[in-house]
Design an enzyme around this catalytic site. Structure first.
Site, short mmCIF file in Angstrom:
data_model
loop_
_atom_site.label_atom_id
_atom_site.label_comp_id
_atom_site.label_asym_id
_atom_site.label_seq_id
_atom_site.Cartn_x
_atom_site.Cartn_y
_atom_site.Cartn_z
N LYS A 30 36.13 68.55 51.87
CA LYS A 30 34.76 68.37 52.34
C LYS A 30 33.94 69.53 51.77
CE LYS A 30 31.92 67.27 56.35
NZ LYS A 30 30.75 67.99 55.83
N ARG A 35 24.71 66.01 50.30
CA ARG A 35 25.14 64.63 50.12
C ARG A 35 24.08 63.87 49.32
NH1 ARG A 35 28.14 61.18 53.66
NH2 ARG A 35 28.71 59.30 52.49
#
Length: 200
Positions: A30, A35
């Site tokens: 992660k 994003r």
């Protein structure tokens, strides 16, 4: 259906307290970044891809080394995380803060040289006009692998080994990662929804 006509919506993960194990799960880093979903349609007017934030904002101008890069010129839609490295060579969200809100092309171009970004692509949602969101994750990844690899656009780190994933989680702070994302290998891509198929 994921369309290039409107801002795409990302699939969201559910928070978890441990790393699920078993062959039905895959594991990936992660990243500590931003994003971004990137939509490239062959034959577009300017020949570049459009990049969308998690909230549906067009952020293309902020990332010229990615939007005009290897993803441009082919009909596809990918999901991933834009990262940048700090002076210790570790992914660091703070390094991106001077870049992520830039909307002036000349400023973005200058910053792309000073603070180069890398796009860690982890999913493929459309390819050559075909919606892939109903395919299992493993099949989407197989189609994705040949499309990424050049500078600034590479595949996100993935391991099928839960023990290795647990070690990644333990080492995450020192390595500049936020943690681990665990995804069901047979999971489809549920745009705009949060479910138990993805665990962070």
């Amino acid at each position: 259906m994921m369309s290039h006509m409107s801002p795409p919506r990302p699939m969201l993960a559910t928070k978890g307290s441990h790393v699920p194990t078993g062959e039905e799960w895959s594991h990936e880093v992660k990243w500590d970044g931003v994003r971004i979903l990137t939509d490239s349609l062959a034959g577009s007017a300017d020949g570049s891809a459009r990049m969308w934030s998690r909230n549906g904002n067009d952020v293309t101008v902020a990332w010229p080394e990615i939007s005009a890069g290897p993803l441009a010129g082919r009909d596809l839609l990918v999901d991933g995380e834009v990262i940048a490295l700090n002076d210790r060579g570790l992914p660091d969200f703070r390094v991106l803060q001077d870049r992520m809100h830039v909307r002036k092309a000349s400023t973005a171009q200058r910053l792309s040289s000073q603070v180069p970004a890398t796009y860690m692509v982890f999913d493929l949602l459309r390819l050559d006009g075909t919606d892939l969101t109903d395919l299992p994750l493993t099949e989407r990844r197989e189609l994705l692998r040949p499309l990424v690899g050049p500078a600034h656009v590479i595949a996100g780190t993935v391991t099928e080994d839960a023990t290795e994933a647990a070690q990644v989680l333990e080492d995450a702070p020192a390595a500049g990662h936020e943690g681990v994302l665990v995804k069901g290998v047979d999971s489809t891509y549920a745009a705009g929804r949060r479910g138990k198929a993805w665990v962070k």
